[in-house]
Design a protein around this motif. Sequence first.
Motif, PDB file in Angstrom:
ATOM      1  N   ILE A   7      40.043 -29.741  23.038  1.00 18.79           N
ATOM      2  CA  ILE A   7      41.137 -28.931  23.570  1.00 18.79           C
ATOM      3  C   ILE A   7      40.744 -27.467  23.402  1.00 18.79           C
ATOM      4  O   ILE A   7      40.528 -26.995  22.286  1.00 18.79           O
ATOM      5  CB  ILE A   7      42.457 -29.206  22.842  1.00 18.79           C
ATOM      6  N   CYS A 214      48.303 -32.828  26.119  1.00 18.97           N
ATOM      7  CA  CYS A 214      46.886 -33.060  26.425  1.00 18.97           C
ATOM      8  C   CYS A 214      46.656 -34.570  26.402  1.00 18.97           C
ATOM      9  O   CYS A 214      46.427 -35.158  25.344  1.00 18.97           O
ATOM     10  CB  CYS A 214      45.993 -32.352  25.404  1.00 18.97           C
ATOM     11  N   THR A 235      47.957 -26.575  31.657  1.00 23.76           N
ATOM     12  CA  THR A 235      46.824 -27.380  31.225  1.00 23.76           C
ATOM     13  C   THR A 235      45.985 -27.798  32.417  1.00 23.76           C
ATOM     14  O   THR A 235      46.482 -27.976  33.539  1.00 23.76           O
ATOM     15  CB  THR A 235      47.271 -28.640  30.463  1.00 23.76           C
TER      16      THR A 235
END
Length: 238
Positions: A7, A214, A235
């Motif tokens: 991430i 995520c 994202t």
Amino acid sequence: MASQYSIIIKNMSAQTMSFYAFQKQASFTNSGAAPTVLSSSLASGTLASNASSGAQLDFGFDMQNYAGSKSTATSSSQVKFNASLSMVSAKGAVSSAAAVQPINLTTSAPSQAVDNSSVLTTSPLGLSAATYQPGLTAGSFGIQVPSYAPKPVPELYCGCAAINQDGSITLSSFIAPLPNSQVYCSPYATYYVRVGNYSAGQVVTYTTGQAAECDFTLGYSVIIVQYNSDGSFTTKGS
């Protein structure tokens, strides 16, 4: 092939911000009971504005699943612990122990035997190397919990674990199990990023509101999280 989920966080606001990440809570059953599930921060960091610094945070999480357990013990009744299993104030010595084992999730193919179960011991604390246990639900692993004397304030926990870069163990999603019971745990390869300063291992209130999701179950190995000037997240997976 990638061995970690990554991430990458970019702070597109004008202010320095702190971020932390935690895993989607696993589904648990404990010999038929639905226990209270706790969550820990898995990573945290402070990030300057990207426009002024070009900086970013990179949180990495193993794709390998781990079963974990943790116990705490005190030598004084005056010691108090908060939900993160860390000491708030103490008049006496404190000890803790943690154990972790790589483990596989049960597959949807009944004939495919995978190492999906571990046996917990308490004196001393330990988890056996994973072996195959038939009959588990697809996507889950099992932990066999021995008989022990539970305290009013729980001192024994087990569930999903992560191994930190320094080698320490964090329980990412976990419960206080019943004595002489079977724990079934179904973890998810989904993580959340929120604004806040919670170091790895600190128990956090589980809330996914105002968080960046995520979801690595979609096939991504890298997800870029952008924190925007209006406080929202964007994202993008790859």
